[in-house]
Design an enzyme around this catalytic site. Structure first.
Site, PDB file in Angstrom:
ATOM      1  N   SER A  74       0.812  -1.209   0.000  1.00 42.34           N
ATOM      2  CA  SER A  74       0.000   0.000   0.000  1.00 42.34           C
ATOM      3  C   SER A  74       0.851   1.267   0.000  1.00 42.34           C
ATOM      4  CB  SER A  74      -0.908   0.021   1.235  1.00 42.34           C
ATOM      5  OG  SER A  74      -1.845  -1.024   1.181  1.00 42.34           O
TER       6      SER A  74
HETATM    7  N1  SAH Z   1      -1.632  -4.615   3.931  1.00 43.18           N
HETATM    8  C1  SAH Z   1      -0.782  -4.637   2.743  1.00 43.18           C
HETATM    9  C2  SAH Z   1      -1.567  -4.445   1.465  1.00 43.18           C
HETATM   10  C3  SAH Z   1      -2.129  -5.712   1.031  1.00 43.18           C
HETATM   11  S1  SAH Z   1      -2.937  -5.696  -0.551  1.00 43.18           S
HETATM   12  C4  SAH Z   1       0.302  -3.598   2.849  1.00 43.18           C
HETATM   13  O1  SAH Z   1       0.569  -3.106   3.923  1.00 43.18           O
HETATM   14  O2  SAH Z   1       0.948  -3.289   1.856  1.00 43.18           O
HETATM   15  C5  SAH Z   1      -4.371  -6.644  -0.084  1.00 43.18           C
HETATM   16  C6  SAH Z   1      -4.121  -8.049   0.367  1.00 43.18           C
HETATM   17  O3  SAH Z   1      -5.384  -8.595   0.730  1.00 43.18           O
HETATM   18  C7  SAH Z   1      -3.535  -8.977  -0.696  1.00 43.18           C
HETATM   19  O4  SAH Z   1      -2.363  -9.563  -0.211  1.00 43.18           O
HETATM   20  C8  SAH Z   1      -4.629 -10.016  -0.897  1.00 43.18           C
HETATM   21  O5  SAH Z   1      -4.129 -11.300  -1.170  1.00 43.18           O
HETATM   22  C9  SAH Z   1      -5.359  -9.975   0.431  1.00 43.18           C
HETATM   23  N2  SAH Z   1      -6.729 -10.467   0.413  1.00 43.18           N
HETATM   24  C10 SAH Z   1      -7.653 -10.354  -0.584  1.00 43.18           C
HETATM   25  N3  SAH Z   1      -8.814 -10.924  -0.213  1.00 43.18           N
HETATM   26  C11 SAH Z   1      -8.635 -11.431   1.037  1.00 43.18           C
HETATM   27  C12 SAH Z   1      -9.463 -12.152   1.947  1.00 43.18           C
HETATM   28  N4  SAH Z   1     -10.712 -12.503   1.643  1.00 43.18           N
HETATM   29  N5  SAH Z   1      -8.949 -12.494   3.154  1.00 43.18           N
HETATM   30  C13 SAH Z   1      -7.663 -12.172   3.473  1.00 43.18           C
HETATM   31  N6  SAH Z   1      -6.832 -11.493   2.654  1.00 43.18           N
HETATM   32  C14 SAH Z   1      -7.302 -11.117   1.453  1.00 43.18           C
END
Ligand code: SAH
Length: 222
Positions: A74
């Site tokens: 992010s």
């Molecule tokens: N928190 C991260 C950003 C992650 S992007 C950061 O600090 O950079 C979003 C993430 O959510 C991805 O890794 C994706 O695989 C995960 N994701 C998507 N759907 C999900 C679900 N139903 N349960 C858990 N994780 C999920």
């Protein structure tokens, strides 16, 4: 030291950008200044340890970056904003949905007592758990799983932060909020998304506020 160059100056520039963006978005967010505790938490996390080798030059740019497997790390401003909107105290127990590389997880771990994080892509969950342990974050538990159901065994939480966009707010997450706790979640709205804050008031009532347009990867249902 030779393998891990000092990125302090880069990190300070990133923090200045974040503070400037908080002022520019104050009318939308209701937050005039970036909370000092949130800035301190971001200062504590070596973001270059969370991005792939080919992105090292951009590790402290205020941008989302690709981390492989179609996922992203992010934007730092967004991490700071969501953390600020969570509004948690140092003794809080927090649930994160969407660990990804674990950057937001680490920022939360700097700030609160205990972080539980769920990631639906197993290799990402495993890498993040290893990375966070390697950086010395002992107050984090990462699990592979679908976050739609939350983490009932550890509920209720003093804050829940979701980093993938859902078409609607998953009710189990709402139920796992302690009185006074906030759920910060990007919610799809037509073709776009809005960052929403759902607050469970002390009396139990729920209150929702839509804060700012955002762009997150979609929340996957398994
Ligand atoms: N928190 C991260 C950003 C992650 S992007 C950061 O600090 O950079 C979003 C993430 O959510 C991805 O890794 C994706 O695989 C995960 N994701 C998507 N759907 C999900 C679900 N139903 N349960 C858990 N994780 C999920």
């Amino acid at each position: 030291m030779s393998n891990d160059p000092d990125r302090t100056a880069d990190r300070e520039r990133m923090l200045k950008t974040i503070r400037d963006l908080f002022r520019l978005t104050a009318a939308e967010t209701g937050l005039g200044e970036a909370p000092p505790a949130v800035i301190e938490a971001l200062r504590g996390v070596p973001r270059h340890r969370f991005v792939p080798p080919q992105e090292q030059g951009l590790a402290y740019a205020d941008m989302a970056l690709p981390i492989g497997m179609g996922q992203t790390i992010s934007q730092p401003y967004m991490v700071a904003l969501m953390t600020a909107l969570l509004g948690v105290s140092p003794d809080a127990r927090v649930l994160e949905v969407g660990t990804g590389c674990g950057y937001q997880t680490a920022v939360l771990a700097e700030l609160v007592a205990q972080v539980y994080s769920l990631e639906v892509v197993r290799p990402l969950a495993e890498d993040a758990a290893r990375r966070l342990a390697g950086l010395g974050y002992g107050n984090v538990e990462v699990r592979h799983g679908d976050g739609h159901g939350g983490w009932a065994a550890q509920a209720p939480f003093d804050g829940i932060l979701v980093t993938a966009a859902a078409p609607r707010v998953p009710m189990p997450l709402v139920r796992q909020l302690a009185p006074g706790a906030n759920l910060v979640i990007p919610v799809a709205r037509g073709a776009s998304q809005v960052l929403s804050v759902l607050s469970r008031e002390a009396a139990g009532d729920l209150h929702r506020r839509d804060v700012i347009p955002v762009a997150f990867v979609p929340m996957v249902r398994t």
